[in-house]
Design an enzyme around this catalytic site. Structure first.
Site, PDB file in Angstrom:
ATOM      1  N   HIS A 137       7.261  16.511 -10.259  1.00 10.05           N
ATOM      2  CA  HIS A 137       6.511  17.358  -9.800  1.00 10.05           C
ATOM      3  C   HIS A 137       5.872  17.187  -8.440  1.00 10.05           C
ATOM      4  N   GLU A 163      10.456   9.571 -21.286  1.00  9.56           N
ATOM      5  CA  GLU A 163       8.952   9.359 -20.847  1.00  9.56           C
ATOM      6  C   GLU A 163       7.953   9.705 -21.714  1.00  9.56           C
ATOM      7  N   TYR A 179       7.258  12.213 -23.392  1.00 10.79           N
ATOM      8  CA  TYR A 179       6.753  13.724 -23.777  1.00 10.79           C
ATOM      9  C   TYR A 179       7.372  14.129 -25.096  1.00 10.79           C
ATOM     10  N   ARG A 181      17.609  15.102 -21.122  1.00  7.31           N
ATOM     11  CA  ARG A 181      17.060  13.980 -20.767  1.00  7.31           C
ATOM     12  C   ARG A 181      16.578  13.196 -21.849  1.00  7.31           C
ATOM     13  N   HIS A 202       5.248   6.709 -20.410  1.00  9.10           N
ATOM     14  CA  HIS A 202       4.341   6.590 -19.326  1.00  9.10           C
ATOM     15  C   HIS A 202       3.241   5.253 -19.459  1.00  9.10           C
ATOM     16  N   ARG A 235      15.459   3.898  -9.379  1.00  9.78           N
ATOM     17  CA  ARG A 235      15.669   3.077  -8.255  1.00  9.78           C
ATOM     18  C   ARG A 235      17.188   3.092  -7.702  1.00  9.78           C
ATOM     19  N   ALA A 267      15.261  11.167  -7.318  1.00  8.85           N
ATOM     20  CA  ALA A 267      14.124  12.155  -6.868  1.00  8.85           C
ATOM     21  C   ALA A 267      13.506  11.778  -5.544  1.00  8.85           C
ATOM     22  N   GLN A 304       3.356   5.525  -2.605  1.00  7.57           N
ATOM     23  CA  GLN A 304       2.159   5.492  -1.932  1.00  7.57           C
ATOM     24  C   GLN A 304       1.750   6.792  -1.484  1.00  7.57           C
ATOM     25  N   ALA A 355       3.208   3.153  13.695  1.00  9.33           N
ATOM     26  CA  ALA A 355       2.680   4.512  14.432  1.00  9.33           C
ATOM     27  C   ALA A 355       3.502   4.696  15.725  1.00  9.33           C
ATOM     28  N   LEU A 374      -6.312   1.164   6.538  1.00  7.45           N
ATOM     29  CA  LEU A 374      -4.979   1.521   7.436  1.00  7.45           C
ATOM     30  C   LEU A 374      -3.826   1.159   6.315  1.00  7.45           C
ATOM     31  N   ASP A 375      -2.733   2.067   6.529  1.00  8.59           N
ATOM     32  CA  ASP A 375      -1.341   1.620   6.046  1.00  8.59           C
ATOM     33  C   ASP A 375      -0.482   2.513   6.732  1.00  8.59           C
ATOM     34  N   ALA A 376       0.617   2.309   6.232  1.00  5.20           N
ATOM     35  CA  ALA A 376       1.976   2.504   6.930  1.00  5.20           C
ATOM     36  C   ALA A 376       1.965   4.185   6.692  1.00  5.20           C
TER      37      ALA A 376
HETATM   38  P1  FAD Z   1       1.227  -2.439  13.740  1.00  4.94           P
HETATM   39  O1  FAD Z   1       2.010  -2.366  12.684  1.00  4.94           O
HETATM   40  O2  FAD Z   1       0.354  -3.700  13.829  1.00  4.94           O
HETATM   41  O3  FAD Z   1       2.038  -2.565  15.296  1.00  4.94           O
HETATM   42  C1  FAD Z   1       1.393  -2.615  16.472  1.00  4.94           C
HETATM   43  C2  FAD Z   1       2.405  -3.070  17.432  1.00  4.94           C
HETATM   44  O4  FAD Z   1       1.772  -3.082  18.562  1.00  4.94           O
HETATM   45  C3  FAD Z   1       2.850  -4.356  17.306  1.00  4.94           C
HETATM   46  O5  FAD Z   1       4.479  -4.663  17.103  1.00  4.94           O
HETATM   47  C4  FAD Z   1       2.276  -5.241  18.472  1.00  4.94           C
HETATM   48  O6  FAD Z   1       3.032  -6.411  18.654  1.00  4.94           O
HETATM   49  C5  FAD Z   1       2.333  -4.297  19.496  1.00  4.94           C
HETATM   50  N1  FAD Z   1       1.352  -4.559  20.750  1.00  4.94           N
HETATM   51  C6  FAD Z   1       0.102  -4.660  20.458  1.00  4.94           C
HETATM   52  N2  FAD Z   1      -0.389  -4.849  21.741  1.00  4.94           N
HETATM   53  C7  FAD Z   1       0.529  -4.610  22.678  1.00  4.94           C
HETATM   54  C8  FAD Z   1       0.653  -4.508  24.115  1.00  4.94           C
HETATM   55  N3  FAD Z   1      -0.265  -4.829  24.773  1.00  4.94           N
HETATM   56  N4  FAD Z   1       2.007  -4.359  24.641  1.00  4.94           N
HETATM   57  C9  FAD Z   1       2.874  -4.043  23.750  1.00  4.94           C
HETATM   58  N5  FAD Z   1       2.935  -4.164  22.462  1.00  4.94           N
HETATM   59  C10 FAD Z   1       1.832  -4.382  22.050  1.00  4.94           C
HETATM   60  N6  FAD Z   1       1.307  -0.945   4.519  1.00  4.94           N
HETATM   61  C11 FAD Z   1       1.627   0.201   3.636  1.00  4.94           C
HETATM   62  O7  FAD Z   1       1.600   1.378   3.680  1.00  4.94           O
HETATM   63  N7  FAD Z   1       2.293  -0.489   2.409  1.00  4.94           N
HETATM   64  C12 FAD Z   1       2.560  -1.893   2.218  1.00  4.94           C
HETATM   65  O8  FAD Z   1       3.019  -2.178   1.021  1.00  4.94           O
HETATM   66  C13 FAD Z   1       1.877  -2.737   3.122  1.00  4.94           C
HETATM   67  N8  FAD Z   1       2.210  -3.712   2.989  1.00  4.94           N
HETATM   68  C14 FAD Z   1       1.777  -4.874   3.952  1.00  4.94           C
HETATM   69  C15 FAD Z   1       1.910  -6.066   3.798  1.00  4.94           C
HETATM   70  C16 FAD Z   1       1.677  -7.029   4.819  1.00  4.94           C
HETATM   71  C17 FAD Z   1       1.649  -8.471   4.447  1.00  4.94           C
HETATM   72  C18 FAD Z   1       0.903  -6.494   5.952  1.00  4.94           C
HETATM   73  C19 FAD Z   1       0.245  -7.480   7.073  1.00  4.94           C
HETATM   74  C20 FAD Z   1       0.730  -5.046   6.238  1.00  4.94           C
HETATM   75  C21 FAD Z   1       1.105  -4.300   5.313  1.00  4.94           C
HETATM   76  N9  FAD Z   1       1.093  -2.849   5.296  1.00  4.94           N
HETATM   77  C22 FAD Z   1       1.502  -2.078   4.269  1.00  4.94           C
HETATM   78  C23 FAD Z   1       0.273  -2.337   6.427  1.00  4.94           C
HETATM   79  C24 FAD Z   1       1.090  -1.839   7.347  1.00  4.94           C
HETATM   80  O9  FAD Z   1       2.033  -2.701   7.880  1.00  4.94           O
HETATM   81  C25 FAD Z   1       0.099  -1.413   8.604  1.00  4.94           C
HETATM   82  O10 FAD Z   1      -0.600  -0.518   8.210  1.00  4.94           O
HETATM   83  C26 FAD Z   1       1.119  -0.817   9.655  1.00  4.94           C
HETATM   84  O11 FAD Z   1       1.959  -1.630  10.170  1.00  4.94           O
HETATM   85  C27 FAD Z   1       0.046  -0.393  10.886  1.00  4.94           C
HETATM   86  O12 FAD Z   1       0.875   0.235  11.903  1.00  4.94           O
HETATM   87  P2  FAD Z   1       0.609   0.362  13.431  1.00  4.94           P
HETATM   88  O13 FAD Z   1       1.643   0.759  14.148  1.00  4.94           O
HETATM   89  O14 FAD Z   1      -0.892   0.797  13.662  1.00  4.94           O
HETATM   90  O15 FAD Z   1       0.276  -1.014  13.854  1.00  4.94           O
HETATM   91  P1  NAP Z   2      -8.559  -4.817   3.209  1.00  2.00           P
HETATM   92  O1  NAP Z   2      -7.828  -4.110   2.052  1.00  2.00           O
HETATM   93  O2  NAP Z   2      -9.576  -4.206   3.917  1.00  2.00           O
HETATM   94  O3  NAP Z   2      -9.074  -6.346   2.578  1.00  2.00           O
HETATM   95  C1  NAP Z   2      -9.898  -7.044   3.227  1.00  2.00           C
HETATM   96  C2  NAP Z   2     -10.496  -8.115   2.229  1.00  2.00           C
HETATM   97  O4  NAP Z   2     -11.261  -9.043   3.078  1.00  2.00           O
HETATM   98  C3  NAP Z   2     -11.314  -7.680   1.358  1.00  2.00           C
HETATM   99  O5  NAP Z   2     -11.106  -8.302  -0.054  1.00  2.00           O
HETATM  100  C4  NAP Z   2     -12.795  -8.135   1.765  1.00  2.00           C
HETATM  101  O6  NAP Z   2     -13.430  -8.246   0.615  1.00  2.00           O
HETATM  102  C5  NAP Z   2     -12.674  -9.189   2.543  1.00  2.00           C
HETATM  103  N1  NAP Z   2     -13.399  -9.214   3.752  1.00  2.00           N
HETATM  104  C6  NAP Z   2     -13.500  -8.188   4.622  1.00  2.00           C
HETATM  105  N2  NAP Z   2     -14.452  -8.849   5.608  1.00  2.00           N
HETATM  106  C7  NAP Z   2     -14.908 -10.001   5.302  1.00  2.00           C
HETATM  107  C8  NAP Z   2     -15.568 -11.110   6.104  1.00  2.00           C
HETATM  108  N3  NAP Z   2     -16.226 -10.702   7.063  1.00  2.00           N
HETATM  109  N4  NAP Z   2     -15.406 -12.233   5.529  1.00  2.00           N
HETATM  110  C9  NAP Z   2     -14.714 -12.654   4.383  1.00  2.00           C
HETATM  111  N5  NAP Z   2     -13.954 -11.572   3.815  1.00  2.00           N
HETATM  112  C10 NAP Z   2     -13.844 -10.327   4.313  1.00  2.00           C
HETATM  113  O7  NAP Z   2      -7.512  -5.452   4.286  1.00  2.00           O
HETATM  114  P2  NAP Z   2      -6.206  -6.040   4.095  1.00  2.00           P
HETATM  115  O8  NAP Z   2      -5.968  -6.833   2.971  1.00  2.00           O
HETATM  116  O9  NAP Z   2      -6.072  -7.112   5.401  1.00  2.00           O
HETATM  117  O10 NAP Z   2      -5.347  -4.862   4.527  1.00  2.00           O
HETATM  118  C11 NAP Z   2      -5.136  -4.211   5.643  1.00  2.00           C
HETATM  119  C12 NAP Z   2      -4.752  -3.020   5.330  1.00  2.00           C
HETATM  120  O11 NAP Z   2      -3.141  -2.886   5.083  1.00  2.00           O
HETATM  121  C13 NAP Z   2      -5.385  -2.467   4.143  1.00  2.00           C
HETATM  122  O12 NAP Z   2      -6.013  -1.087   4.825  1.00  2.00           O
HETATM  123  C14 NAP Z   2      -4.097  -1.846   3.121  1.00  2.00           C
HETATM  124  O13 NAP Z   2      -4.309  -0.590   2.757  1.00  2.00           O
HETATM  125  C15 NAP Z   2      -2.781  -2.158   4.019  1.00  2.00           C
HETATM  126  N6  NAP Z   2      -1.845  -2.836   3.005  1.00  2.00           N
HETATM  127  C16 NAP Z   2      -1.536  -2.154   2.101  1.00  2.00           C
HETATM  128  C17 NAP Z   2      -0.718  -2.761   1.226  1.00  2.00           C
HETATM  129  C18 NAP Z   2      -0.091  -2.017   0.026  1.00  2.00           C
HETATM  130  O14 NAP Z   2       0.554  -2.370  -0.867  1.00  2.00           O
HETATM  131  N7  NAP Z   2      -0.281  -0.666  -0.007  1.00  2.00           N
HETATM  132  C19 NAP Z   2      -0.458  -3.979   1.083  1.00  2.00           C
HETATM  133  C20 NAP Z   2      -0.991  -4.812   2.147  1.00  2.00           C
HETATM  134  C21 NAP Z   2      -1.934  -4.015   3.390  1.00  2.00           C
HETATM  135  P3  NAP Z   2     -15.005  -8.476   0.659  1.00  2.00           P
HETATM  136  O15 NAP Z   2     -15.668  -7.715   1.651  1.00  2.00           O
HETATM  137  O16 NAP Z   2     -15.439  -8.137  -0.623  1.00  2.00           O
HETATM  138  O17 NAP Z   2     -15.335 -10.005   0.706  1.00  2.00           O
HETATM  139 FE1  SF4 Z   3       9.731   6.760  -1.758  1.00  2.00          FE
HETATM  140 FE2  SF4 Z   3       7.265   5.882  -0.748  1.00  2.00          FE
HETATM  141 FE3  SF4 Z   3       8.277   7.942  -0.088  1.00  2.00          FE
HETATM  142 FE4  SF4 Z   3       7.529   8.050  -2.396  1.00  2.00          FE
HETATM  143  S1  SF4 Z   3       6.198   7.870  -0.388  1.00  2.00           S
HETATM  144  S2  SF4 Z   3       9.383   8.722  -1.688  1.00  2.00           S
HETATM  145  S3  SF4 Z   3       8.373   6.094  -3.059  1.00  2.00           S
HETATM  146  S4  SF4 Z   3       9.236   5.997   0.247  1.00  2.00           S
END
Ligand code: FAD
Ligand code: NAP
Ligand code: SF4
Length: 679
Positions: free
Chosen positions: A35, A173, A175, A223, A261, A297, A319, A348, A393, A663-665
């Site tokens: 769905h 699943e 159902y 299924r 589920h 998977r 799917a 996501q 981005a 922020l996320d990807a």
């Molecule tokens: P970034 O990924 O931070 O990219 C910015 C780029 O700009 C970098 O490569 C940097 O080197 C470059 N840059 C900066 N300044 C300059 C400059 N002056 N000149 C040239 N280059 C420059 N998101 C999900 O959705 N799912 C997840 O499961 C997930 N898991 C994560 C796990 C971890 C451990 C981390 C750290 C992040 C995770 N995220 C996840 C978050 C995701 O990676 C970010 O939201 C995403 O990468 C943000 O994309 P962006 O392009 O905005 O920035």
């Molecule tokens: P986040 O989700 O905003 O978490 C930040 C953590 O830091 C919170 O636990 C917060 O809790 C704490 N914090 C914030 N300000 C603080 C301060 N001044 N002092 C001490 N603690 C502080 O951010 P993130 O873990 O850095 O992740 C960044 C982004 O990447 C997120 O938006 C997330 O969506 C994305 N990401 C996604 C995945 C995924 O699986 N989908 C995985 C990794 C990252 P308290 O304020 O309660 O202390």
């Molecule tokens: Fe696959 Fe993630 Fe896209 Fe869903 S959001 S189809 S799990 S890559």
């Protein structure tokens, strides 16, 4: 698999035609039922037709629609689709026609939710409530079970009248049909309950009577749940008996389903290794003579080919991978598999969206389910554009803008593309992010994007270079909390840990319990720091491929890590509640099993040689640790923006550079797409 090794491979089994019943499918790639919520709204038929047609144009052999109920009681929810009457046929004909126009076949999936239904008139084979539904089903009388069977058969007949090539009865699943066959949900004492012959009577009668009604032309697929992964699920004998009986009753095709589920075993999330449930289709292949579809998977052609080659299955259902790349099959056919936009199993933007009643899309393909909003074509004027930052981005913008005819120079200060994805992919369970980088790398090549690595941009570098627009995708800067002693030698950032620059000690505190804090905890405690292989995954989640006990569960095996990890947050809530809706529970469960502690309501006092000093509810504590990893969120990196704006350049900020909160990807990649279509 590297891009080049995918390219060299051909996939002869995956591409070979196969006879199913009296029809032939052009290859082995099946789009599994899913769905998307395109099913709702005024122009649902057109949207669904376009969505499926795009997957058919992409070379898919067979498409199975999202489940449609055979009667009102069987709907998933109030507004869900049913097919009960001839006046509803026009809602389906355009869908079947659109798919046929591209040479694919399409089945209607017929789904009765039984005790899972989310409306006020739900029915069950017994009056037993599902643990994931507050509603108690009204039990069907024996006569009502008969009329439910009639509804299934009638629905199948209507589906064929609407132009579908076959039907799939949804019996997995958890159902209704799956509920019928288990003692878990079926406690009847009449001819529909008790012995396995009685429990399987309802699905088997549906198949038998449908076959009788339809004749031999249309395909009848079922299924079936091969392993329920819940207490009191089917035994191995139940599964085998059902499979044989379905085929005896006239099923041409068996598709496998895994888990209910409410099962506490992950079945499709990124923690599941590729092809982990091959044992299920293999089991059916051994006992029935009709083709069997494998699923769950399987996201790349080499995995699919291997399973077909091993004799694990005859067809492969994907799917989400076809949400991620509608042209998956065509790319395999044209030996362009290195161009596949691979599903990373994050859930996501697909399942997590559906759970909050939003239309599905895809993290790696934000056009999914809204292709009409982002049609192929060129921008009115081609511009020369500088993009700063090759994270998700920046890469997304660069690729989409190039396809629209813009000339792109992409600057990246690092030695490789990917931005934070290079940290994410260090987390063993997130290995699929490697595919995302492979995909983008190839797209940058294909679109002749001028990629400049090791090139840190300063505002002055962009002046006078003839750029008509500048896109700042410079991402984020990690937040450093103001805690006395934050510069102590025990304190490191998540970047240092995940990049391998620093190694954590045996006792670790993690400041912050967001997505990154959880990922760091996983990284520090996962055995072997490698993704699990299939055997390890099945053991650690207690899945018994031999289905020794009904439901196929056994005690899970947990490895205690050599590190003691404590995560802390200031907020009062339960840590980890903001993780992905359909995947967060998996990581929380794993960390709990590895003994990771999570504390809420902490006030950080200071850091010194004794460790991390904090208080909770007015009581002071010291966490004696060797390493403190800061994962305290992020701030936007907008260093370049003011300078460029001052020079009146056309500047755009996307991704983390625009706004770091939430922020996320998904957001980063989607913002790249949207900007590319607006410039
Ligand atoms: P970034 O990924 O931070 O990219 C910015 C780029 O700009 C970098 O490569 C940097 O080197 C470059 N840059 C900066 N300044 C300059 C400059 N002056 N000149 C040239 N280059 C420059 N998101 C999900 O959705 N799912 C997840 O499961 C997930 N898991 C994560 C796990 C971890 C451990 C981390 C750290 C992040 C995770 N995220 C996840 C978050 C995701 O990676 C970010 O939201 C995403 O990468 C943000 O994309 P962006 O392009 O905005 O920035
Ligand atoms: P986040 O989700 O905003 O978490 C930040 C953590 O830091 C919170 O636990 C917060 O809790 C704490 N914090 C914030 N300000 C603080 C301060 N001044 N002092 C001490 N603690 C502080 O951010 P993130 O873990 O850095 O992740 C960044 C982004 O990447 C997120 O938006 C997330 O969506 C994305 N990401 C996604 C995945 C995924 O699986 N989908 C995985 C990794 C990252 P308290 O304020 O309660 O202390
Ligand atoms: Fe696959 Fe993630 Fe896209 Fe869903 S959001 S189809 S799990 S890559």
């Amino acid at each position: 698999m590297s891009a080049s090794s995918i390219k060299q491979n051909s996939f002869p089994r995956l591409l070979s035609p196969i006879k199913v019943g009296s029809q032939t499918l052009r290859n082995r790639i099946v789009m599994g039922s899913m769905h998307t919520r395109l099913e709702y709204g005024q122009d649902a038929v057109t949207k669904l037709a376009d969505f499926f047609a795009e997957r058919a144009r992409g070379g898919t052999a067979l498409i199975i629609t999202g489940g449609v109920a055979p009667n009102l009681e069987g709907r998933i929810e109030q507004e869900a689709l049913t097919l009960e009457r001839t006046d509803q046929l026009d809602e389906h004909r355009p869908i079947a026609d659109a798919v046929h126009a591209h040479g694919a076949k399409i089945f209607l999936q017929i789904l009765h939710t039984g005790a899972y239904g989310k409306h006020d008139d739900i029915v069950g084979i017994s009056e037993l409530r599902s643990p994931i539904n507050r509603r108690v089903p009204r039990v069907l009388t024996s006569a009502q079970v008969e009329s439910t069977i009639d509804d299934f058969v009638r629905c199948a007949e209507l589906a064929i009248s609407a132009g579908y090539d076959g039907v799939e009865f949804m019996g997995s699943e958890g159902y209704f049909l799956n509920q019928c066959v288990t003692l878990r949900m079926n406690n009847r004492g009449d001819k529909w309950g008790g012995s396995v012959e009685n429990r399987i009577r309802c699905p088997v009668e549906i198949v038998r009577r449908t076959r009788e009604r339809l004749g031999s032309g249309p395909i009848v697929s079922y299924r079936m749940s091969v392993t329920d992964l819940v207490e009191k699920g089917q035994s191995a004998d139940d599964v085998d008996t059902l499979a044989r009986a379905l085929v005896g009753a006239g099923a041409d095709l068996l598709n496998i389903g895994i888990g209910w589920h409410e099962s506490t075993v992950p079945t499709i999330g990124y923690a599941v290794p590729r092809g982990a449930f091959a044992f299920a289709s293999r089991r059916l292949k051994k006992i029935v003579g009709v083709p069997v579809i494998a699923s769950n998977r399987i996201n790349m052609p080499d995995v699919a080919e291997r399973m077909l080659d091993n004799g694990d299955a005859d067809l492969i259902s994907m799917a989400r991978p076809l949400l991620a790349d509608p042209h998956f099959a065509r790319k395999v056919i044209e030996r362009r598999s290195d161009e596949i936009n691979t599903c990373i199993a994050c859930n996501q933007a697909c399942l997590d969206n559906i759970f909050v009643d939003k239309t599905a899309s895809c993290l790696v393909n934000p056009r999914a389910c809204r292709e009409g909003d982002f049609p192929d074509g060129f921008a009115a004027v081609s511009r020369r554009i500088a993009v700063v930052g090759a994270g998700p981005a920046g890469m997304s913008f660069a690729v989409y803008a190039a396809t629209r005819g813009h000339k792109i120079v992409l600057f990246e200060s690092g030695s490789d593309i990917g931005g934070q994805i290079n940290l994410a992919r260090q987390v063993p369970a997130k290995f699929e992010f490697n595919e995302m980088l492979r995909y983008f790398r190839r797209q940058l090549e294909l679109h002749h994007i001028d990629l400049r690595l090791n090139a840190t941009v300063h505002a002055a570098d962009l002046q006078g270079q003839g750029y008509e627009s500048v896109v700042l995708a410079t991402g984020i800067k990690p937040r450093t909390p103001e805690i006395p002693g934050i510069t102590h030698r025990s304190v490191v950032s998540y970047i240092d840990i995940l990049s391998g620059k620093e190694e954590a000690g045996e006792r670790v505190a993690i400041i912050g319990t967001g997505g990154i804090g959880h990922d760091v905890a996983d990284f520090l405690t996962v055995p072997g720091r490698k993704p699990q292989n299939i055997a390890q995954f099945l053991e650690s989640w207690g899945v018994d491929p031999l289905i020794g006990a009904p439901g196929g569960l056994k005690p899970p095996l947990t490895h205690k890590p050599h590190r003691a990890v404590t995560m802390l947050q200031r907020g009062a809530g339960r840590p980890g509640t903001k993780l992905g809706l359909t995947t967060g529970w998996i990581l929380r469960t794993e960390l709990r099993r590895r003994g990771v502690q999570a504390l809420s309501g902490c006030i950080y006092r200071c850091i010194d040689d004794a460790g991390l000093h904090y208080s909770v509810d007015g009581t002071d504590h010291v966490l004696a640790v060797d390493t403190i990893v800061v994962c305290a969120g992020q701030e936007p990196n907008q260093d370049l923006a003011p300078l460029l704006k001052a020079n009146q350049c056309d500047v755009h900020l996307i991704g983390g550079a625009r706004f770091a909160g939430e922020l996320d990807a998904v957001r980063a990649i989607e913002e790249g797409l949207r900007l590319a279509y607006s410039i």
